[in-house]
Structure formats: structure tokens, C-alpha cells
Motif scaffolding. Structure first.
Motif, PDB file in Angstrom:
ATOM      1  N   GLU A   1       4.797  -6.992  10.551  1.00 28.98           N
ATOM      2  CA  GLU A   1       4.430  -6.582   9.460  1.00 28.98           C
ATOM      3  C   GLU A   1       5.358  -6.521   8.447  1.00 28.98           C
ATOM      4  O   GLU A   1       6.306  -6.046   8.752  1.00 28.98           O
ATOM      5  CB  GLU A   1       3.552  -5.082   9.599  1.00 28.98           C
ATOM      6  CG  GLU A   1       2.921  -4.779   8.275  1.00 28.98           C
ATOM      7  CD  GLU A   1       3.055  -3.224   8.235  1.00 28.98           C
ATOM      8  OE1 GLU A   1       2.428  -2.500   8.438  1.00 28.98           O
ATOM      9  OE2 GLU A   1       3.991  -2.923   7.201  1.00 28.98           O
TER      10      GLU A   1
ATOM     11  N   TYR B   1       0.852  -5.520   4.419  1.00 30.36           N
ATOM     12  CA  TYR B   1       0.067  -4.278   4.389  1.00 30.36           C
ATOM     13  C   TYR B   1       0.438  -3.415   2.828  1.00 30.36           C
ATOM     14  O   TYR B   1       1.338  -2.963   2.559  1.00 30.36           O
ATOM     15  CB  TYR B   1       0.760  -3.256   5.368  1.00 30.36           C
ATOM     16  CG  TYR B   1       0.206  -1.911   5.545  1.00 30.36           C
ATOM     17  CD1 TYR B   1      -1.217  -1.532   5.885  1.00 30.36           C
ATOM     18  CD2 TYR B   1       0.945  -0.715   5.308  1.00 30.36           C
ATOM     19  CE1 TYR B   1      -1.791  -0.430   6.197  1.00 30.36           C
ATOM     20  CE2 TYR B   1       0.363   0.550   5.467  1.00 30.36           C
ATOM     21  CZ  TYR B   1      -0.957   0.711   5.806  1.00 30.36           C
ATOM     22  OH  TYR B   1      -1.396   2.091   6.026  1.00 30.36           O
TER      23      TYR B   1
ATOM     24  N   GLY C   1       0.257  -1.786  -0.419  1.00 33.65           N
ATOM     25  CA  GLY C   1       0.056  -0.099  -0.807  1.00 33.65           C
ATOM     26  C   GLY C   1      -0.886  -0.059  -1.926  1.00 33.65           C
ATOM     27  O   GLY C   1      -0.381  -0.629  -3.112  1.00 33.65           O
TER      28      GLY C   1
ATOM     29  N   TYR D   1       0.160   9.059   3.613  1.00 31.57           N
ATOM     30  CA  TYR D   1       0.669   7.814   4.310  1.00 31.57           C
ATOM     31  C   TYR D   1       0.777   7.823   5.635  1.00 31.57           C
ATOM     32  O   TYR D   1       0.249   6.839   6.237  1.00 31.57           O
ATOM     33  CB  TYR D   1       2.168   7.824   3.439  1.00 31.57           C
ATOM     34  CG  TYR D   1       2.664   6.541   3.759  1.00 31.57           C
ATOM     35  CD1 TYR D   1       2.238   5.224   3.683  1.00 31.57           C
ATOM     36  CD2 TYR D   1       4.228   6.392   4.126  1.00 31.57           C
ATOM     37  CE1 TYR D   1       3.214   3.956   3.774  1.00 31.57           C
ATOM     38  CE2 TYR D   1       4.972   5.334   4.346  1.00 31.57           C
ATOM     39  CZ  TYR D   1       4.339   4.127   4.051  1.00 31.57           C
ATOM     40  OH  TYR D   1       5.122   3.084   4.209  1.00 31.57           O
TER      41      TYR D   1
ATOM     42  N   TYR E   1       7.737  -3.408  12.302  1.00 28.12           N
ATOM     43  CA  TYR E   1       7.626  -3.156  10.999  1.00 28.12           C
ATOM     44  C   TYR E   1       8.823  -3.459  10.192  1.00 28.12           C
ATOM     45  O   TYR E   1       9.851  -2.966  10.798  1.00 28.12           O
ATOM     46  CB  TYR E   1       7.202  -1.569  11.096  1.00 28.12           C
ATOM     47  CG  TYR E   1       5.812  -1.327  11.454  1.00 28.12           C
ATOM     48  CD1 TYR E   1       5.723  -0.856  12.802  1.00 28.12           C
ATOM     49  CD2 TYR E   1       4.813  -1.365  10.709  1.00 28.12           C
ATOM     50  CE1 TYR E   1       4.651  -0.521  13.209  1.00 28.12           C
ATOM     51  CE2 TYR E   1       3.759  -0.607  11.048  1.00 28.12           C
ATOM     52  CZ  TYR E   1       3.500  -0.249  12.357  1.00 28.12           C
ATOM     53  OH  TYR E   1       2.357   0.018  12.847  1.00 28.12           O
TER      54      TYR E   1
END
Ligand SMILES: NC(=[NH2+])NCCC[C@H](N)C(=O)O
Length: 571
Positions: free
Chosen positions: A118, A158, A160, A308, A330
Motif C-alpha cells: 500500500e 488507499y 483518504g 482513522y 504500508y
């Protein structure tokens, strides 16, 4: 590629598991001028107790003489670990590295290992800051390395788009009466401006702040169909725009996720799991916190909306179900270390099969990367600036003036991007880094421009001799040993490609590969000087030199692609 030779060694030594990637060509300072080609295996500390047994069993093997001439074992002495040296059949070595034409590689496959990476993961309506740029660039290289080495990979972005700022965004769109056309053409900037305006208005006027909160609740609850559809539309536009910018960086994703996609129902499921595991506690103010070691980390706010961490837990558990990864990386800045610690501790407590599969690939800050007007808000601004600086530099240079290539705009863009990419990648990732345009753009320094320049020189040399059918020429070790030592230097550099790719992946450090490529370029430039092709009368010599430069170009090309660069043929 030395893959066939490595294979021949591994097949003979199945008891050592797979030492394929542990076989290394020694560093230049370890090779004497008269060295025969070698691959060496240094016994790792984990097998040190069985040293004698291992060395004995290696000694007793019959290796395939097509590839291996001799095996020498060196027992450990003092602080130096034991090693095994495989002396290679030199013509086989030269042939595998230099033969032009289709190369067949037989390296091990890790297709049963699924690595999910990610990276990038910017927030819409907020600037794509330099941290996101660093994540994008590093994450892409890591994914490329894994893929190149035969792993199954999934690249995730990903985005936000959740939290109270989203309500402000919705308010801004209403206040500014943003049209669909505006959104379509420049979604990222339009959303950002709407957000800034609403933020200002809401600070001055509490009624508007309240309105923003209501809009967010409506969105989160999904009760207003028109609004839900509208936001879906905006997400599409945003992805379209991002895709175009990523394309300039040589970056692609297998899938985009949105924070908002982890909806109430999934979060409720997560909360139930946490509660059953005794990891969730309600605070007197209505918040819910998870207990991670000594810390109490909030997952639900007092008004019931999710935080979050809650969304990340839901996302991770869903990815595990759907993607069944063996590793999840990540690529996110150092600043979020606490968050990822909490995330990993929470999910491994829920499911211990996730132990050792999760990693936060951290990186430090970059300072000083802004446009000369002093601002870089969006990624596109940084890339446009890079192109501009490159254009100016080129128009001041006499040589490029007459030599203008057809598609100057594109060349400037590729060079500018290469300069930025390599400048970021050559640093160890945990280190903070001071960016400077001057440094990033030097042809003679360790820069992306150097990589492109060397690639162009090789291309133009080979292009001048394209009438020679390189695929029909047999590489000769003997010839190489009669050349100045620069020829063997290049050959050994080529042989090191695979080990540096592997190490780069092992350490999750792109700089390992980048530094290798600088070394390859330097060796190649010296060889270009010392081994002229055009002026050479002897045809055999000429074609053997071309073979060497052809292989250097092929390896440089591959390495540049792994970094996300688009190798140029002309600049
Ligand atoms: N799974 C994650 N939390 N990934 C990192 C997301 C980064 C976040 N969008 C930010 O810009 O700060």
C-alpha cells in the motif's frame, strides 16, 4: 544473467535449501586482475554450527562442468565467516551475461507468495504533500522489485476521503456552487479550493460549521442519495486526475481504495470482535478506545463517528480475507509509526496468523522541494517545475541546441521526473533529506540525468552499428581478458545486477539498486572511453566490444525500469 549457473549450483546442493540469491559475485576490491569468475556463498550465522558438515558435503559434490570449474571451501577464521567459492567456467560466464537476443532466465519463482504494497495514499481535498511523493516513489520501486523477482504483487492506493474535513468539503462545494464541468477538469484543485473556502467560512460562522457536520453525518449515514452519487462521481474524477500524474511517474495501481469504503457495517463488525476479545472500552465521554499495551487509542468518537484506526483495522481484516497475502507493506512516513504500531498490535491480537506479515515501511522527511515561487501544493506542480527547470537548462546548453529531439516536451518531462525520482531514491529511506534542484540535475553527479545520459550514449553507439547482427556473435572470455581491465570491470558489474536487486528487496531500500546503477554507469563510461568501437580496425574486437555495451545497455535499461524511470534513447 547468471541464473543458469546459479541454478546448476543449487540443484547440486538441495540440502542447503535455496542459496540461489545468497550466491554473490565478490566486490571489485576482492578480485585480483587475474581472477577467474567466481560466485561465493558466505555461510550465514544461522548455519554456523554445522559449518564442518556443510563444507564437507559441498566438497564431495560433482558439479556440472559446463558451468563450474572448481569449488574451494574456506573455513571460518576469527571474525570472518566460512565461505564457499565456486570458480565458474569463464566462457559460460561471459556467454550468459553478454549473449544478445532472447535471454531465458530460470530464476526461482515466488508466485505462491502474495505481497500487498500500500503506497501513495494521499487525502483528497488536501495537498498531495512531499511525504506522499516519497511514498509513491518508494512504494513503486518495492512493488517492481518484488514483481521482478517472481512474487505475486498487489499495488494498493488507499485514498483518504473521510473524517470531518469531508463535511467541510461538501459545504465548500455548495458555497462555491462548483459546477460539474469544473470538477471534471480539475477535481483535485477544485476540491482543495472548496475546502479552503469552507474552512475559512466555518471558522467565522458557527452555523456553517454546524452545517458541515450535518453534511458529513448525512454522507456517513448514506441517507442522501443525490449527495452519495455526487461524491462517487467526484471520487472517479479524482482517480482520473491522479492516474494521469502517476503515469508521468511511471506508477500504476492494481486497485484504489477509499477510506470511506469501510462503512459503518464493517466497522460495527470490527467493534464487536474487539469487544468480544476484551480489547475495547467505553470512556465516560462516549468515546470507545482500544487497549494497546499501556495505551488507550480511540477508535470511535463521542458522537459515534469512526476514527482513522477503526477504518484501518476494518481495511486490513478485509484485505486479509480477500487477498490472502503473505506480506502486507504500508509505505507511510515516520510520523505515523505510533498509528501502525497500534494497528499491528490490535489486529495480531485478534488474529495471530497475521504475526510477522505486517510491516510499516517508514521514511523520513524531504525538505526544500518546492517550486521557485516557493510553493508546491500538488504533485503536478513539482513535476511541472522539474520539466521547466530542465527546459531552461537545455536551452542554455549549446550541444542540445542543434541536437533537438523531435519531442522536446516529452524529453524534458522524462528528464525532470528522472532527476526528482533518483534524488529521492538514492537516500536511505529513514533519513531526512534536503532536496536541491542543482544537485538533482547534474549530469556528472549521481543523478537520474546521469542514468539517462549513459543510456542515451549506449543507444546511439549501438544504433550506429545496427547492421551488425549481435545475436550471432559468440561472447569470448579470452577476448575480454586481452582488453584493458575496464572490459572485465563492466562484465563483473553486470554479473552483480541480480544480487543488488535481491538486496534492495531484502532491505526494502531502493538506494541499494540506485547506487549499483551509478557504479554500472561509471564503469560503462570508462569502458566507452578506453574501448573505442568506431576507430577499431579489427572486426572481431569491434563486435566483442559492442556485445559488452549491448549487455550494459540491457541491464541499465532493466534497472531504470525497476526504479520507475522511462529510459530515453536520445536527449
Ligand atoms: N492505511 C493507511 N493508514 N495508510 C496511510 C494513509 C495515509 C493518509 N492518507 C495520510 O495522508 O496521512
Amino acid at each position: 544473467m547468471t541464473s543458469r549457473i546459479r541454478r546448476a549450483i543449487c540443484e547440486q546442493l538441495p540440502q542447503l535449501e535455496n542459496i540461489y540469491h545468497a550466491l554473490e559475485v565478490p566486490a571489485k576490491k576482492q578480485l585480483s586482475a587475474a581472477s577467474r569468475p567466481l560466485l561465493q556463498w558466505t555461510l550465514p550465522a544461522t548455519v554456523a554450527q554445522h559449518e564442518n558438515e556443510l563444507l564437507e558435503s559441498v566438497k564431495s559434490q560433482q558439479f556440472d562442468a559446463t558451468y563450474i570449474e572448481q569449488v574451494r571451501v574456506v573455513p571460518s577464521a576469527g571474525r570472518t565467516a566460512a565461505k564457499v567459492e565456486f570458480q565458474l567456467q569463464p566462457d559460460a560466464f561471459a556467454t550468459h551475461l553478454l549473449q544478445a537476443g532472447e535471454a531465458t532466465t530460470v530464476s526461482p519463482s515466488y508466485a505462491d507468495k502474495h505481497v500487498v504494497i500500500e503506497f501513495s495514499s494521499p487525502n483528497i481535498a488536501k495537498p498531495f504533500h512531499v511525504g506522499h511523493l516519497r511514498s509513491t516513489i518508494i512504494g513503486n520501486v518495492l512493488a517492481n522489485l518484488y514483481q521482478h523477482l517472481g512474487y505475486r504483487t498487489t499495488r494498493l492506493n488507499y485514498l483518504g476521503d473521510w473524517g470531518t474535513q469531508f463535511g467541510l468539503l461538501a459545504l465548500g462545494v455548495q458555497l462555491k456552487q462548483v459546477s460539474d464541468a469544473e470538477m471534471r477538469t480539475a477535481p483535485i484543485e477544485t476540491l482543495y479550493n472548496a475546502y479552503v473556502e469552507a474552512n475559512k467560512a466555518a471558522t467565522e460562522n458557527p452555523a456553517l460549521a454546524q452545517r458541515a457536520r450535518e453534511l458529513f453525518s448525512a454522507l456517513e449515514a448514506g441517507t442522501d442519495d443525490a449527495m452519495t452519487t455526487q461524491w462517487q462521481q467526484y471520487r472517479h474524477y479524482t482517480i482520473d486526475e491522479l492516474t494521469a500524474v502517476y503515469e508521468r511517474l511511471g506508477v500504476q495501481f492494481d486497485s484504489y481504495e477509499w477510506e470511506s469504503q469501510y462503512s459503518q457495517s464493517e466497522i460495527t463488525e470490527v467493534l464487536t470482535k474487539l469487544r468480544t476479545a476484551g480489547m475495547l472500552q467505553g470512556e465516560h465521554d462516549g468515546r470507545e478506545v482500544v487497549i494497546v499495551g499501556q495505551r488507550r487509542v480511540p477508535v470511535i468518537k463521542s458522537d459515534g463517528s469512526t476514527l482513522y484506526l477503526a477504518r484501518d483495522i476494518a481495511a486490513l481484516l478485509k484485505r486479509q480475507r480477500q487477498l490472502q497475502f503473505s506480506r502486507m507493506l504500508y509505505v507511510v512516513d515516520n510520523g505515523q509509526a505510533d498509528h501502525f504500531n497500534a494497528l499491528f498490535q490490535t489486529v495480531t491480537a485478534l488474529d495471530n496468523s497475521l504475526n510477522n506479515k505486517l510491516q510499516h515501511v517508514k521514511f523520513g522527511r524531504i525538505h526544500g522541494m518546492s517550486t521557485r515561487q516557493g510553493k508546491a501544493i500538488f504533485l503536478r506542480d513539482v513535476l511541472d517545475e522539474a520539466r521547466e527547470v530542465m527546459r531552461e537548462k537545455r536551452s542554455n546548453s549549446a550541444t542540445t541546441k542543434e541536437n533537438r529531439s523531435m519531442n522536446d516536451e516529452l524529453v524534458c518531462d522524462v528528464l525532470g521526473v528522472s532527476a526528482v525520482l533518483v534524488n529521492v531514491l538514492k537516500q536511505r529511506r529513514q533519513r531526512d533529506h534536503e532536496f536541491s534542484w542543482d544537485q538533482a540535475l547534474q549530469v556528472n553527479g549521481d543523478t537520474g540525468i546521469k542514468l539517462q545520459y549513459t543510456h542515451c550514449r549506449l543507444h546511439s553507439l549501438l544504433d550506429n552499428f545496427k547492421h551488425i547482427q549481435l545475436a550471432e556473435i559468440k561472447p569470448s572470455w579470452q577476448h575480454l581478458t586481452q582488453e584493458p581491465s575496464d572490459a572485465l570491470d563492466v562484465l563483473y558489474e553486470l554479473a552483480r545486477f541480480e544480487q543488488f536487486v535481491w538486496q534492495s528487496k531484502e532491505q526494502l531500500e531502493a538506494c541499494v539498486l540506485v547506487n549499483y546503477l551509478f557504479g554500472l554507469c561509471n564503469a560503462t563510461s570508462r569502458a566507452l572511453k578506453r574501448l573505442p568501437v568506431k576507430q577499431e580496425r579489427c572486426l572481431e574486437k569491434q563486435s566483442q566490444r559492442l556485445l559488452l555495451f549491448h549487455a550494459a545497455k540491457r541491464t541499465l535499461h532493466r534497472g531504470m525500469q525497476l526504479l520507475g524511470l522511462k529510459p530515453l534513447n536520445q536527449m
